[in-house]
Enzyme design. Structure first.
Site, PDB file in Angstrom:
ATOM      1  N   SER A 121       3.718   5.340  -3.981  1.00 42.47           N
ATOM      2  CA  SER A 121       4.418   4.191  -3.402  1.00 42.47           C
ATOM      3  C   SER A 121       5.404   4.620  -2.327  1.00 42.47           C
ATOM      4  CB  SER A 121       5.159   3.341  -4.440  1.00 42.47           C
ATOM      5  OG  SER A 121       4.248   2.729  -5.326  1.00 42.47           O
ATOM      6  N   SER A 154      -0.980   2.548  -5.312  1.00 42.19           N
ATOM      7  CA  SER A 154       0.258   2.800  -4.585  1.00 42.19           C
ATOM      8  C   SER A 154       0.837   1.490  -4.063  1.00 42.19           C
ATOM      9  CB  SER A 154      -0.005   3.759  -3.421  1.00 42.19           C
ATOM     10  OG  SER A 154       1.184   4.163  -2.798  1.00 42.19           O
ATOM     11  N   GLU A 172       3.056  -0.112  -1.212  1.00 39.13           N
ATOM     12  CA  GLU A 172       3.717   0.000   0.092  1.00 39.13           C
ATOM     13  C   GLU A 172       4.322  -1.357   0.420  1.00 39.13           C
ATOM     14  OE1 GLU A 172       1.496   3.423  -0.474  1.00 39.13           O
ATOM     15  OE2 GLU A 172       0.671   1.403  -0.453  1.00 39.13           O
TER      16      GLU A 172
END
Length: 355
Positions: free
Chosen positions: A232, A270, A272
């Site tokens: 992340s 992840s 973002e």
């Protein structure tokens, strides 16, 4: 320690601000609380980005926008920002399973700053997270609610980078990373863009520095981060220009391009998540409007801000990697530091370092 830009690496054509940090924008300050213990092994913390006077945010929220590239993460308060286009608390960063505790502390900060909080209206603090459990024990929450207030109280215009605050246990591209920041001056609009990242993503071979595939050219890290769907990056951008919420959302979205330049592919697991805010509140905008006929940046003039955001995001990630030392965490996991000499040798060979 000199930063990469001071050693000749120039990302993009725009100049950086005086400190090359998010603190170059308006009155923005940043504070960290670092929690480091060896029994159990704890490498975690809290970071607070304070966009203005804490006691003024509730009564005069500032414009903000949110964008998501991959949503396997959390940014509390983001739904309200999307609905109303305003930010009325500081922005807090922490480890994934500490979000609730930091949220509680952020509420306490808001109540202490303004007695109207919880009486006239409530607040939904903005808390973003990344997973630091590869280096830090995550089964117990090791930050205290009061650490949110301590981070705000410690906020300064001198922004520490690397393994500090929320970045203490973060890993990017198989190397120790964490907090990174950068800024860009935008002469066309007479403003500054500042970016702060919590970098915790990517695999070693993916790392690129100003287009150079250093991840494939450097020796493999001592202990590569396990190939699991995790990671992340939270990106917080600040701009001292009169932008509206939809414009700030557009600017925030460009942070994803900066991450891509460093080698991010935004993997399945992840998160973002990007936030951008303008440091000028509603009252200041109304006063400006009373003095000046045109006070809002036209959408067609946003291109320099897009460029500044992409460049500053890329450099902020690199600064996080450059600043962080090697860290040994739980179960003997090692996040090695980026090898400075080897990297500089590669950048010199690829003619990326200015005289």
């Amino acid at each position: 320690m000199p930063r990469l830009r001071e050693l000749g690496l120039r990302i993009g054509d725009l100049d950086a601000g005086p400190s090359n940090s998010i603190a170059d924008v308006g009155a923005v300050t940043v504070g960290h609380v670092t929690v480091w213990r060896d029994e159990p092994v704890v490498r975690t913390g809290v970071t607070a980005i304070v966009p203005a006077r804490v006691d003024g945010l509730f009564r005069e929220p500032i414009p903000a926008g949110v964008a998501v590239l991959n949503g396997a993460g959390e940014l509390t308060g983001s739904l309200q920002i999307r609905e109303w286009g305003t930010l009325d608390t500081s922005v807090y960063l922490a480890s994934t399973m500490a979000v609730g505790r930091v949220f509680d502390g952020a509420v306490a900060v808001a109540i202490e700053a303004d007695p109207a909080v919880g009486v006239d209206d409530v607040v939904i603090p903005v808390v973003g997270e990344c997973d630091d459990s590869w280096l830090s024990d995550a089964r117990t929450v090791h930050v205290e609610a009061e650490d949110a207030g301590r981070a705000v109280a410690a906020a300064t215009a001198e922004v520490a980078e690397g393994a500090v605050g929320a970045g203490t246990g973060m890993v990017a591209f198989g190397r120790k990373a964490g907090i990174g920041t950068a800024s860009r001056l935008v002469p066309d609009l007479d403003c500054t863009v500042g970016v702060l990242v919590l970098a915790n993503f990517g695999f070693a071979r993916e790392l690129r520095v100003d287009g150079v595939p250093v991840g494939r050219l450097l020796d493999a890290p001592v202990a590569e981060r396990p190939p699991r769907p995790a990671g992340s990056c939270i990106v917080v951008g600040a701009i001292d220009a009169p932008l509206g919420p939809h414009q700030l959302e557009r600017v925030a979205r460009r942070a994803g391009l900066g991450l891509a330049r460093t080698g991010s592919t935004a993997t399945h697991g992840s998160g973002e998540i990007f936030l951008a805010f303008a440091t000028e509140g509603r009252r200041a905008r109304e006063e400006r409007r009373a003095r000046i006929a045109v006070d809002v940046v036209p959408d067609a003039a946003l291109n320099p801000l897009f460029t500044a955001t992409v460049d500053a995001t890329e450099e902020a990630v690199l600064n996080a990697l450059w600043a962080a030392p090697s860290v040994t965490g739980r179960d003997g996991h090692v996040a090695p530091a980026l090898p400075h000499d080897d990297l500089l040798e590669l950048l010199s060979a690829y003619r990326r370092l200015a005289p």
